[in-house]
Write a protein that holds these residues in place. Sequence first.
Motif, PDB file in Angstrom:
ATOM      1  N   UNK A   1       0.849  -1.194   0.000  1.00 39.95           N
ATOM      2  CA  UNK A   1       0.000   0.000   0.000  1.00 39.95           C
ATOM      3  C   UNK A   1       0.883   1.242   0.000  1.00 39.95           C
ATOM      4  N   UNK A   2       0.738   2.022  -1.053  1.00 40.90           N
ATOM      5  CA  UNK A   2       1.589   3.198  -1.216  1.00 40.90           C
ATOM      6  C   UNK A   2       1.029   4.405  -0.482  1.00 40.90           C
ATOM      7  N   UNK A   3       1.918   5.182   0.093  1.00 44.20           N
ATOM      8  CA  UNK A   3       1.527   6.411   0.772  1.00 44.20           C
ATOM      9  C   UNK A   3       1.928   7.594  -0.104  1.00 44.20           C
ATOM     10  N   UNK A   4       1.295   8.764   0.119  1.00 41.91           N
ATOM     11  CA  UNK A   4       1.523   9.906  -0.770  1.00 41.91           C
ATOM     12  C   UNK A   4       2.981  10.368  -0.850  1.00 41.91           C
TER      13      UNK A   4
ATOM     14  N   UNK B   1       6.432   6.516   0.432  1.00 35.64           N
ATOM     15  CA  UNK B   1       6.634   5.368   1.320  1.00 35.64           C
ATOM     16  C   UNK B   1       5.577   4.303   0.979  1.00 35.64           C
ATOM     17  N   UNK B   2       5.773   3.109   1.524  1.00 35.25           N
ATOM     18  CA  UNK B   2       4.826   2.035   1.242  1.00 35.25           C
ATOM     19  C   UNK B   2       4.750   1.115   2.451  1.00 35.25           C
ATOM     20  N   UNK B   3       3.627   0.457   2.600  1.00 32.94           N
ATOM     21  CA  UNK B   3       3.446  -0.518   3.677  1.00 32.94           C
ATOM     22  C   UNK B   3       3.285  -1.886   3.029  1.00 32.94           C
ATOM     23  N   UNK B   4       4.153  -2.820   3.422  1.00 26.25           N
ATOM     24  CA  UNK B   4       4.047  -4.159   2.869  1.00 26.25           C
ATOM     25  C   UNK B   4       5.211  -4.543   1.963  1.00 26.25           C
TER      26      UNK B   4
ATOM     27  N   UNK C   1     -14.313   4.980   0.937  1.00 25.95           N
ATOM     28  CA  UNK C   1     -13.379   6.100   0.905  1.00 25.95           C
ATOM     29  C   UNK C   1     -12.194   5.741   0.003  1.00 25.95           C
ATOM     30  N   UNK C   2     -11.437   6.755  -0.355  1.00 24.00           N
ATOM     31  CA  UNK C   2     -10.329   6.534  -1.291  1.00 24.00           C
ATOM     32  C   UNK C   2      -8.994   6.367  -0.560  1.00 24.00           C
ATOM     33  N   UNK C   3      -9.035   6.340   0.758  1.00 23.74           N
ATOM     34  CA  UNK C   3      -7.804   6.266   1.531  1.00 23.74           C
ATOM     35  C   UNK C   3      -7.576   4.859   2.080  1.00 23.74           C
ATOM     36  N   UNK C   4      -6.315   4.499   2.315  1.00 26.35           N
ATOM     37  CA  UNK C   4      -6.060   3.210   2.970  1.00 26.35           C
ATOM     38  C   UNK C   4      -6.632   3.224   4.389  1.00 26.35           C
ATOM     39  N   UNK C   5      -7.016   2.040   4.847  1.00 27.73           N
ATOM     40  CA  UNK C   5      -7.592   1.895   6.192  1.00 27.73           C
ATOM     41  C   UNK C   5      -6.612   1.111   7.058  1.00 27.73           C
ATOM     42  N   UNK C   6      -6.362   1.626   8.232  1.00 31.57           N
ATOM     43  CA  UNK C   6      -5.549   0.897   9.211  1.00 31.57           C
ATOM     44  C   UNK C   6      -6.524   0.246  10.189  1.00 31.57           C
ATOM     45  N   UNK C   7      -6.632  -1.069  10.115  1.00 31.36           N
ATOM     46  CA  UNK C   7      -7.656  -1.775  10.901  1.00 31.36           C
ATOM     47  C   UNK C   7      -7.021  -2.451  12.105  1.00 31.36           C
ATOM     48  N   UNK C   8      -7.283  -1.899  13.278  1.00 26.45           N
ATOM     49  CA  UNK C   8      -6.716  -2.499  14.491  1.00 26.45           C
ATOM     50  C   UNK C   8      -7.500  -3.744  14.890  1.00 26.45           C
TER      51      UNK C   8
END
Lengths: 338, 338, 338, 338
Positions: free
Chosen positions: A83-86, A89-92, A201-208
Amino acid sequence: MIVVMKPKFTKDQMEAAIRVMEAGGVKVMVSQGSETTILGAEGNAAGIDREKLAQLPGVERVMRVSEPYKLANRKYHPDDTVINLPNGAAVGGKRLAVFAGPCSVESRDQIVSVAKRVRDAGACALRGGAFKPRTSPYAFQGMGTDGIRLLCEARAETGLPVVSEILSTEDLDLFEEHVDVIQIGARNMQNFDLLKHMGQVSKPILLKRGLSSTIEEWLMSAEYIMAAGNHRVILCERGIRTFETFTRNTLDLSAVLAVKRQSHLPVVVDPSHACGQAWMVERMALAAAAAGADGLIIEVHNDPEHALCDGQQSLTPDQFDQLMAKLRPVAACVGREV
Amino acid sequence: MIVVMKPKFTKDQMEAAIRVMEAGGVKVMVSQGSETTILGAEGNAAGIDREKLAQLPGVERVMRVSEPYKLANRKYHPDDTVINLPNGAAVGGKRLAVFAGPCSVESRDQIVSVAKRVRDAGACALRGGAFKPRTSPYAFQGMGTDGIRLLCEARAETGLPVVSEILSTEDLDLFEEHVDVIQIGARNMQNFDLLKHMGQVSKPILLKRGLSSTIEEWLMSAEYIMAAGNHRVILCERGIRTFETFTRNTLDLSAVLAVKRQSHLPVVVDPSHACGQAWMVERMALAAAAAGADGLIIEVHNDPEHALCDGQQSLTPDQFDQLMAKLRPVAACVGREV
Amino acid sequence: MIVVMKPKFTKDQMEAAIRVMEAGGVKVMVSQGSETTILGAEGNAAGIDREKLAQLPGVERVMRVSEPYKLANRKYHPDDTVINLPNGAAVGGKRLAVFAGPCSVESRDQIVSVAKRVRDAGACALRGGAFKPRTSPYAFQGMGTDGIRLLCEARAETGLPVVSEILSTEDLDLFEEHVDVIQIGARNMQNFDLLKHMGQVSKPILLKRGLSSTIEEWLMSAEYIMAAGNHRVILCERGIRTFETFTRNTLDLSAVLAVKRQSHLPVVVDPSHACGQAWMVERMALAAAAAGADGLIIEVHNDPEHALCDGQQSLTPDQFDQLMAKLRPVAACVGREV
Amino acid sequence: MIVVMKPKFTKDQMEAAIRVMEAGGVKVMVSQGSETTILGAEGNAAGIDREKLAQLPGVERVMRVSEPYKLANRKYHPDDTVINLPNGAAVGGKRLAVFAGPCSVESRDQIVSVAKRVRDAGACALRGGAFKPRTSPYAFQGMGTDGIRLLCEARAETGLPVVSEILSTEDLDLFEEHVDVIQIGARNMQNFDLLKHMGQVSKPILLKRGLSSTIEEWLMSAEYIMAAGNHRVILCERGIRTFETFTRNTLDLSAVLAVKRQSHLPVVVDPSHACGQAWMVERMALAAAAAGADGLIIEVHNDPEHALCDGQQSLTPDQFDQLMAKLRPVAACVGREV
């Protein structure tokens, strides 16, 4: 899915069971022994109404063979989701994503100064709470919209994307416009209404992960978001409730391994909330990296002793510098970068 | 509240601690021994920022002596709260309140016929789900607004007030207009946004205990609703998560006793969801009455084998008749009526 | 037992799996579909080495259809087991068996006076601890052999059989000679060495449920005793550990129903240890009777305020009289006597 | 220890409370406010009979300020305890102690070949079960005395000290003579009789954490052994029971940090039992080292597919070689050697 019939079932009952299974889109394989009769589903059984099946007369037991989640399932999506951030950076991916910042946004000075420090130390995003889910109605509930505004100012100053928790669907537009990663907190992991909205929504979700939820329930909550249209879900292990009271929660690092095997979604670890004590954070962060987490969420506060929320578990910027320095070689041991 | 200072604290640190306590509206009693120094709060300590206090340098430990809830606390409201329903029934009085009906509203025929049967058997309200919180996004999510409309028709036919679960603040007007008791489900017990909105409706709220929540957390959620303006909260014990898998959840009947001692709010018990198996419901309902519950919520379905939801735990109308017949003498043993 | 083979298994692997199943004494039914192959056991699968089977290559999953306990299983022993005590009382019949007495034997006067009072109130056995399992090595560990001697004196005075907990196999002869019902405490529920020894004594065993054990584990511990030769096992539900801290443990009354369905062994309930607070005992005792327990264990102390152990949860003899008076009509409601 | 008196207490009641406290060897500091009166203990309160105090009339609450364990407490023994093994290895020093071997001893060939492989890979001790605590009385119970004999042969061949679990006090002489480290399993963590006997042997004790025990209960069990005379206790975190079913147990790595802060005893981690799946062991072992464990216990079997016990969680010798190779750099990151 496997259905075991009761010792004395009728032909009609078996046929009724087969009909329910076939209605779910599978072929049914019947295996009749002298004592036991089994119906086996051929094909993806996720569409079968398992509950309906279970309560049919003549049905002894319905056993699941495959997972109830599809979109989140690695079986059908073998490659890791990144998952790319603006800010690039990226997660994963290969590089660990470190989100850092205070539990609560408290003032412009606070959030900007923390943002600068964590960016300089290597964090890729700024976390900060504007709407706080507090057990007591009398506790500080966060700065609200003003907090979101201050996060935006910190982003403007540092270039860091911002991560913040949403509590109410009434704030959807606000978050859609201003927040880069929207967090669903542990207490809302099964707030299905909120999850469905997150699908739009168009944003990534951080799901705890929920306080006492199983990995399967957690992935089913991710599935809710994905089924509603948003496939960019980052999972966050933040400790589960156990009988142990020394720590605020119990960090479940084996869940990181489990989730990465079952799902293609990235998983980050929040040792601050899990442990509830600043002195434990560094070591548990190293352990999380060694276990294979895709990233970390670390609470950092410029002045933990006067924090309005969770000061006990916040690192100072200096302590965070030190954590990042120690994290690099451990990450390298497991083929990751920081 | 009692504050224990660290073995080597400074005068400044102690004064800082005293200031935080005094800011919470209490007088502080200092007790200095040769090894231990203790600060004791005189007066209601609920206003003290406990977290802030705990993280002050020099403070070893903060111990609570009194409960963090006020409006829900029996100490400040010794008499039982009785909540009246539109049909003259009440929850919290001498007569046990029995809410009955299907897990989900499925059709006009279904809900009206069940409503008539449970009314005739002695139920004082009709329960039925229109919006269903399901673990899977692929499971039946309820009839929605149509379900609420059918509940209203069943009310028109039977005179029974209706109880239904709300999942989304978007449905507030719908529930405010049509539903007599609004239910907050276990998974939303700490959905603080929803709780705050419940403080602003004119209907009683049925607050189910969270799956792994403590009694204190449950009462704090009631406190959220009350602090937001609605004092008519009915608590519902519906089983907690334990390691036991034979039952869906573990019914905690001692929680009924505990809650009634700590709070003035009425408590009802839902043995259907707790046990998850119809054959257990009658006995656990009797046990709940013997333990002192103010009422029961019982799932009743005209055709459990074909229920769209939770059929395994639903009684037939005939079984419900029998339960009510057995409930009367047990209630009488503990001074209650049905 | 059902074995699901992996998607790509070899013929050799399937044959190896079949051999392991057949070695356990069952016939194997093979059901090969285009995607899924299932092996079903015909006959009692308890003899199959499930673990061995599960780790064979080619085996995806082993699912149990039947219970792992045989001697304790109601399927193979449909009638309730009734356990007779020397004074003519019985556990498991129409009459509720009430065991009462102090947590610890403290003196002759204490135990004899309590014994007389509880006998007069209708208890059928005297419980009293001589060897106490304490979390701290510094806490009172019980009177030991002297405590057993005093229990015998109380029995001589009152005719009540005595129930006491054994901690060590070194005390086997002492218990075999002097105690009428030997108790295995919750912390020893999986002390398999002690369980095996219990299989060789001539006295009934009162087997308390472990603090966090499932019903199946509990019944497997009963199975240990039975498989070693002693079929006279009384199960005792005494509360399980949950996140709730208001009560010492959480009394699981649905476990009574579950155990009585799965097993023919009698089940008694200990509300004193479960709740840990004397004021809760009466109500939870009534609830236990309503739920269908075969008996109760109640802590009664002549002077709870000065008890050496668990005084907070002990009733006075007067309170016990009152409990018994209230118990009778509730028991009658469910077809039992006291 | 702090005692809070009830709002309306009498002078006699307060004096009684003071007497109980003084009898425990402390001085009492009385602090009387207008609403609250507090008694504070000056000095070590471990000797106070807390339970007795709590049930005195007039006493509202007894709050502990210090830990109930003394000998295991780091406060009174600040330096790390290092436990030496016969081959010159040690547990608790700079070098991580790795114990490896099969769940069960099965044959001479098996145990000797595994012993050689794990020694060559860097293990400092051989673990192997001869007496197995199995949930089912019908499961393989271990080779017993023959298993101990084979362990001795493996020791003779390799020089590795042997670690094995004791189940019965009847085997004390056998273990004292032949075993180098005696293991107390999770299910016996509160088998106080066995713990007391462990205080009298000359060998170090490996004390596994109970399935649902808190850290404090675990340390109190260590205290039992120490109070009975044996101060050489090695603690072993092996996962706790949670609601998660993906893993056999949930490894609690924050417990390692907690225990090392509270106690001077060394702590090792058993990822094999915690996870129950071989593929998870390596990563969790690295995480344990990063968290600060003093050592590891790893199940290694020459032929996991045919293991009589726990094959699913055993590594092959080759996998163990690889684990050790990866462990070295991670250990180095946190200042340890392997």
